[in-house]
Design an enzyme around this catalytic site. Structure first.
Site, PDB file in Angstrom:
ATOM      1  N   ASP A 224     -54.170  -3.052  32.265  1.00 25.52           N
ATOM      2  CA  ASP A 224     -54.308  -1.590  32.292  1.00 25.52           C
ATOM      3  C   ASP A 224     -52.913  -0.962  32.440  1.00 25.52           C
ATOM      4  OD1 ASP A 224     -54.904   1.082  32.933  1.00 25.52           O
ATOM      5  OD2 ASP A 224     -56.781   0.499  33.900  1.00 25.52           O
TER       6      ASP A 224
ATOM      7  N   THR B 147     -56.190 -12.985  22.895  1.00 26.31           N
ATOM      8  CA  THR B 147     -57.303 -12.390  23.638  1.00 26.31           C
ATOM      9  C   THR B 147     -58.163 -11.610  22.641  1.00 26.31           C
ATOM     10  OG1 THR B 147     -56.312 -10.238  24.068  1.00 26.31           O
ATOM     11  CG2 THR B 147     -55.657 -12.013  25.532  1.00 26.31           C
TER      12      THR B 147
END
Lengths: 211, 211
Positions: free
Chosen positions: A118, A191
Site C-alpha cells: 500500500d 504477483t
C-alpha cells in the site's frame, strides 16, 4: 482492499489450520522447529492472494516461506489456493506487520519481500508505509546479518520514498531496476498485481538491498 | 557528438578568452581570486551548449559557475551565446573531467551538476561514466564537506548505475524523482536536451546527493 470482504472470514479461516498459524506469538524463536529443518526462512509482508509466495515455495523446496497478510478475507482467499500436502515449506500468519518483532526472534528471517505494498500516498500516513523507519527497524531486528529486502512496486512515489529510506539506513543496494519487465525474464516470480500491471504496460520498479 | 564538428574550433575559441580559461591548471586553489569574491562555486561537467549553466548564472548572481566541456566545437557554440559583460559569474574550461583534480583544489567546489551525461551503455565502458568510482573520488576531493551533486538524465541505465554508485559511496540522498517533469515547475532550470525530451514526453530522472 483488493477484494470484497468475506462474511465470517475469521471463522472460515479456522478450517485452514494446517497452513495458517493462529498463535504466531508462540512461534517466536521456534520457527525452524516448526518447519522441522534448518533451512532459511523468507517472509512476504502483505502477500495478498498468495500467488508470489506459493510459486516461490514450490520452486524453492529448500527454503521455508512465511506469508503475512493483515486482511482476513484476503488470507482466506490465499489459504483456499494452497494444498498443505503439496506445499510443506509454507505457512501463513494473519497479523499486522507492526507486530513482527513479537513473532520472529532476532536473526530468524533471511529475506523479506515487499510486493506492491500500500503506497499510503498522503504525507500524514507516511509512517504506515512498509518502508518507513519503524518498519525498517523491525526488519533490521528480525533479519540475519546481511539479510535481504526485496521491493517490487508500480507506485513511483512509494519507490522514491523507499530508495531514500534504504539509503538513510545505509542498506546496500544489490540490484535495482526502474523498469523490471522491459526484458521478459522467466525467472521473475510475479504477483497477481504484477501480471495485471505488466499487461497494462505499467512500469514496475524493483530493488534488492542488503541490511 | 551533439553537433557537427566546427573547423578550426580550437583557434576560434581563442576569441572568447574573456569567458574561457585556457590555462586552468594555474587556477587550482585560486578560483575565488579569479571571481574576485568569496561566493561558492558550482561546476557543471559536460555543459554542452551551455543553456543550463548560463540560465543558472543569470538567476544566481551570488554564486560563481564553472562550465566544463571536453568538445571544442560544443564549447565554441556555448561561448558564442554568452556575453561576458552581462554574465560575470561564469567561466568555461575546455578539459576532460578526469583532470579536474589538477584544476580544482580540495574543497574548492560547493556543487557539481551532471546533466544528461553520456551513458556509455556498454559494460566495458562503465569506467567512463561520470558517476563511476574514479569520478566520484575526484568529486569527493574537490567538493566541500557536505558538498552536493545533482544528476539529471533520461537514461534509465545510467540512472540505475548512478543510484547504486552513490549508495556504495554512502552519499546521502537529499532529493529524488523518477519523473521530474510530471508536475510543471518553473523553478527547474533546464538544458537543451531536457527541453527536447520534455516535449517528447520522455521520463527524466533526477537525484540530489550530499557527499
Amino acid at each position: 482492499m483488493r477484494l470484497r470482504k468475506i462474511k465470517n472470514a475469521k471463522e472460515k479461516l479456522e478450517e485452514y489450520n494446517r497452513i495458517i498459524k493462529f498463535e504466531p506469538l508462540e512461534m517466536k524463536g521456534n520457527w525452524k522447529q516448526y518447519f522441522n529443518n534448518d533451512n532459511p526462512i523468507y517472509l512476504e509482508i502483505g502477500m495478498g492472494k498468495g500467488k508470489f509466495i506459493t510459486d516461490n515455495a514450490l520452486k524453492n523446496p529448500s527454503i521455508n516461506f512465511v506469508g503475512c497478510e493483515i486482511s482476513e478475507s484476503i488470507m482466506l482467499k490465499a489459504a483456499r489456493n494452497i494444498d498443505p500436502l503439496t506445499i510443506k515449506n509454507l505457512l501463513l500468519i494473519n497479523v499486522n506487520a507492526s507486530s513482527l518483532n513479537d513473532i520472529f526472534d532476532k536473526n530468524e528471517i533471511s529475506k523479506i519481500f515487499l510486493n506492491f505494498s500500500d503506497p499510503w500516498p498522503k504525507n500524514k500516513h507516511a509512517k504506515r508505509r512498509l518502508t518507513s523507519e519503524d518498519y525498517l527497524n523491525i526488519y533490521r531486528n528480525i533479519l540475519i546479518d546481511q539479510g535481504i529486502i526485496e521491493v517490487k512496486t508500480d507506485n513511483r512515489n512509494l519507490f522514491e520514498y523507499s530508495l531514500i529510506k534504504f539509503n538513510e539506513f545505509k542498506f546496500k543496494y544489490i540490484e535495482l531496476s526502474l523498469n523490471l519487465h522491459q526484458v521478459e525474464n522467466e525467472d521473475i516470480i510475479t504477483t497477481e498485481y504484477e501480471e495485471k500491471f505488466k499487461r497494462l504496460g505499467n512500469i514496475i520498479y524493483y530493488i534488492k538491498v542488503e541490511i
